[in-house]
Structure formats: structure tokens, C-alpha cells
Scaffold this motif. Structure first.
Motif: not given
Length: 413
Positions: A150-161
Motif C-alpha cells: 500500500v503506497a503511503p499518503d503524502n506526508s510532506c507539508p503543503p507546497g512540499c514534496s
């Protein structure tokens, strides 16, 4: 000095949930839910290595590089003999899965998943271990726990990757036991949150402030009514939905009631988001979600993180109401975990069809050794709100267990 090196190169690769693979390919194995499968090549290189210490006259000459590329479907061998301790480089690891015996790549400084074996390491860079350049540092954040494949959800802040993986972890939850994995991401870009994130305050949305009011929202009761007494931690959460008929999992939650206990289970307290809510039993005009059983942590477990589920899959914002809750429970020593939920149909992990989950990961969870001690809801708007108005987002402060204290976002002795 002559060094013989057989290096792993990826001809075609996949990506697992807990390791770093190129983004343009998927799993290549029938057991893709366990580990990715690679098609490997072996490159044998004989080259001259310059060392800081004097070399013998026999080794001082320059020798030609000989490359013998042999395609293979499995990892054949890895041989590296080095005599120059002063010329150490960043390394990536090749690990072998205990589940299916297949190798996988682990970028620095991550190590093999616990239980898997280290096959070899390469003192150089791999194409899939590159990081973003020309972008600002947004910090490091853990993803939420996920099952294999299962691919993890994006855990970076908005505007970051995501720009790299710096750590990983694994655990076993539930019965029958099942493995879960997570990664710690390094993020890059231009962060949007208005203030630094306090790691001792969990939240369901990035822009929920660490303390105080939130523009455009009205908070539910705070203070003693909705905070566990000292030495107690949340073990169970119940949502209260406005109305008594036609209530479903899509109906918004309006208020919250939660139970607190001491680590040894000898004390108890009931926290509430509204002063008019009774500490036990039914509440006139409202219908309660699950209480006890799946709606509570097992004995000796305490709430570590909370995720809300909002009805729908498009046009969801921070103002959209939360309909159900899923919360992760853990033992004080961190060796065992469980899952609580407000509705029996919520899956133990991953996404839920027909719903959008709020954020996961370290921003929505307490640090290791800390547990939730208070819960506050935020309702969209600032006027005309009542106990029947729906909750849109959550804030839940954490505290370290006795014998430890918070230092730089972690609980230490």
C-alpha cells in the motif's frame, strides 16, 4: 591499489511501500503486495583506487578499467575489497526479504526492514536515491502506517514534496498478526503552513494551529472538561451525531466523548467536547458511534493518532465535516499496536471507499513514548454554531509517559 567491485545496477525496477525505487515503474512480481521484484545486472569493475597512504611501486601504475556486464534475473554476488578507510562514501544497502527471499534497495541512511537480511552495500550513489535540488528544506516527516503493497499518503507539508527517504520502521498489529510499515521522508519545496508544527500537538489538517483559536472556525470546549487529568491518556473515542433516526456512517459527527485511563488502568476520566453532554449513557437528540469493542483500545493500549473520514472523494476541504474516526493504539513500550474505529465498516488501514481521510503521519500522531491527552474539534464558521453543528477538523495534544520528558519533539528519559 587494485579493488574488485561487483555493483548492483537496476535494469528494471519496482517500488515497495517501505523502500526507495524509481517512480516510473510498479511492482514486478506476483507477490507485489509483499516485495517488489527486480531484474538485475552485474557489473564487474577492476580499477585503481587512490589511497591516502603510500602505494607499492607495483600498484602505482594506472591500470585499464575492464567492464564485463552480465545480465541476470537474480542477485548473483557482491564482492568488494577496500583498503582505504579514509575514502568512505555514502552507501546504499541491498537487503533480502524474509517473506519471499527477493532483494530490494534501501537508500541511506535507512537500514533493512527488521527481520530482513543485509546482502551487501555499495559505497556510491544509486539513481533512485537522488534528492531534489534547488528547493527549500521542509523538514522530515513520518508517513502513516500502511500494510505491504500500500503506497503511503503524502506526508510532506503543503507546497512540499518527497525528496528522499531517511528512515523506516515496521510493526505487527491485529489478530491474526499482520505487518505494517512506514517511512520517514525528507521533504523539499516551499512550505505553506503559517507556523512551525509542534510535534507534541497532533492535528487532522496541516493549518490547524498549535494552540488557541483558528480563523474561520469555532473550537469545541477546551480546558479541564476536554483534557485528561495528569497521568491519564485517551483509550477510547466516541462520536455523537445529531439526530436519532436515519443516521449512517455518512452523517457528520457533531461532538466527541472520550475516556482516559492511567497506564496501570486504575483511574478513569471521561472527557467531553460540550458541557451539556453526559459523561455516560445516551444523549437526548444525538446518536453515538461505537463504544467499547472496536471503538476502544485494548486494555493496556492508548491512543497514539487520530484520523477523520469525510464523506465523498471530490471537493473535500478543511471545512468539510468529519463523519467517522479511526485511531491507532499502542502500548507504552511501543512494541504492540491496535486499531480503534467509530464504525465497524472502517478498514484497519489504508483508504475507505466513498470517504476521504484526513492527513496521516507524524503531524497527525504523537511522538514515540507519548499519547493523546485531550481532543478539541473545530467547526466551520464563527456564528450561530451549536452542539448540533458538525466538526470539520481535530486537534489533540500529546504528553510523554511518566519517567520521560519532551525534548526537541521526542520523549526521552
Amino acid at each position: 591499489m587494485e579493488t574488485t567491485l561487483e555493483v548492483l545496477t537496476a535494469r528494471k525496477s519496482g517500488r515497495g511501500v517501505h523502500r526507495h525505487w524509481p517512480d516510473d515503474t510498479g511492482p514486478q512480481t506476483p507477490h507485489a503486495n509483499l516485495r517488489p521484484r527486480l531484474q538485475f545486472s552485474i557489473v564487474r569493475v577492476t580499477l585503481l583506487v587512490a589511497c591516502s597512504r603510500p602505494l607499492s611501486s607495483q600498484a602505482a601504475g594506472v591500470m585499464p578499467m575492464i567492464v564485463d556486464r552480465i545480465s541476470a534475473m537474480v542477485w548473483l554476488s557482491f564482492v568488494f575489497t577496500a583498503f582505504c578507510a579514509s575514502s568512505a562514501q555514502a552507501e546504499y544497502r541491498v537487503c533480502r526479504s524474509q517473506l519471499d527471499g527477493k532483494p530490494y534497495l534501501q537508500c541511506p541512511p535507512g537500514d533493512c526492514i527488521p527481520g530482513d537480511s543485509l546482502v551487501a552495500f555499495n559505497p556510491g550513489n544509486h539513481a533512485s536515491c537522488t534528492t531534489l535540488t534547488g528547493a527549500g528544506d521542509c523538514g522530515e516527516y513520518w508517513t502513516g502506517w500502511q500494510g505491504p503493497g500500500v503506497a503511503p499518503d503524502n506526508s510532506c507539508p503543503p507546497g512540499c514534496s518527497k525528496s528522499g527517504v531517511v528512515d523506516n520502521g515496521s510493526r505487527v498489529v491485529g489478530f491474526p498478526p499482520r505487518p505494517q510499515y512506514r517511512e520517514k521522508w525528507r521533504c523539499a519545496g516551499t512550505p505553506i503552513p503559517p507556523e512551525p508544527i509542534d510535534p507534541m500537538v497532533g492535528r487532522s489538517f496541516w493549518n490547524v494551529p498549535n494552540t488557541g483559536s483558528w480563523s474561520g472556525f469555532s473550537g469545541t470546549a477546551a480546558g479541564l472538561l476536554s483534557t485528561c487529568p495528569a497521568g491519564m491518556y485517551v483509550t477510547q473515542i466516541q462520536g455523537l451525531k445529531s439526530g436519532s433516526g436515519g443516521i449512517t456512517e455518512h452523517t457528520p459527527i457533531s461532538e466527541l466523548r472520550f475516556w482516559c485511563k492511567t497506564l496501570d488502568g486504575t483511574g478513569s476520566f471521561v472527557g467531553r467536547s460540550a458541557g451539556s453532554m453526559p459523561a455516560s449513557g445516551s444523549w437526548s437528540g444525538f446518536s453515538g458511534t461505537l463504544q467499547g469493542g472496536p471503538g476502544a483500545c485494548p486494555d493496556g493500549y492508548f491512543v497514539k493518532s487520530i484520523q477523520g473520514f469525510k464523506s465523498g472523494s471530490g471537493g473535500i476541504t478543511e471545512h468539510t465535516a468529519i463523519s467517522e474516526l479511526r485511531f491507532e493504539c499502542e502500548t507504552p513500550d511501543g512494541t504492540s499496536a491496535a486499531v480503534g474505529k467509530s464504525f465497524g465498516g472502517i478498514p484497519d488501514e489504508g483508504s475507505w471507499a466513498g470517504f476521504s481521510g484526513t492527513i496521516k503521519g507524524s503531524v497527525a500522531a504523537c511522538p514515540q513514548g507519548a499519547f493523546v491527552v485531550a481532543i478539541q474539534g473545530f467547526k466551520s464558521g464563527s456564528g450561530g454554531l451549536t452542539e448540533h453543528s458538525p466538526i470539520s477538523e481535530l486537534r489533540f495534544p500529546c504528553q510523554c509517559v511518566p519517567g520521560t520528558h519532551e525534548y526537541n519533539g521526542a520523549c526521552i528519559k
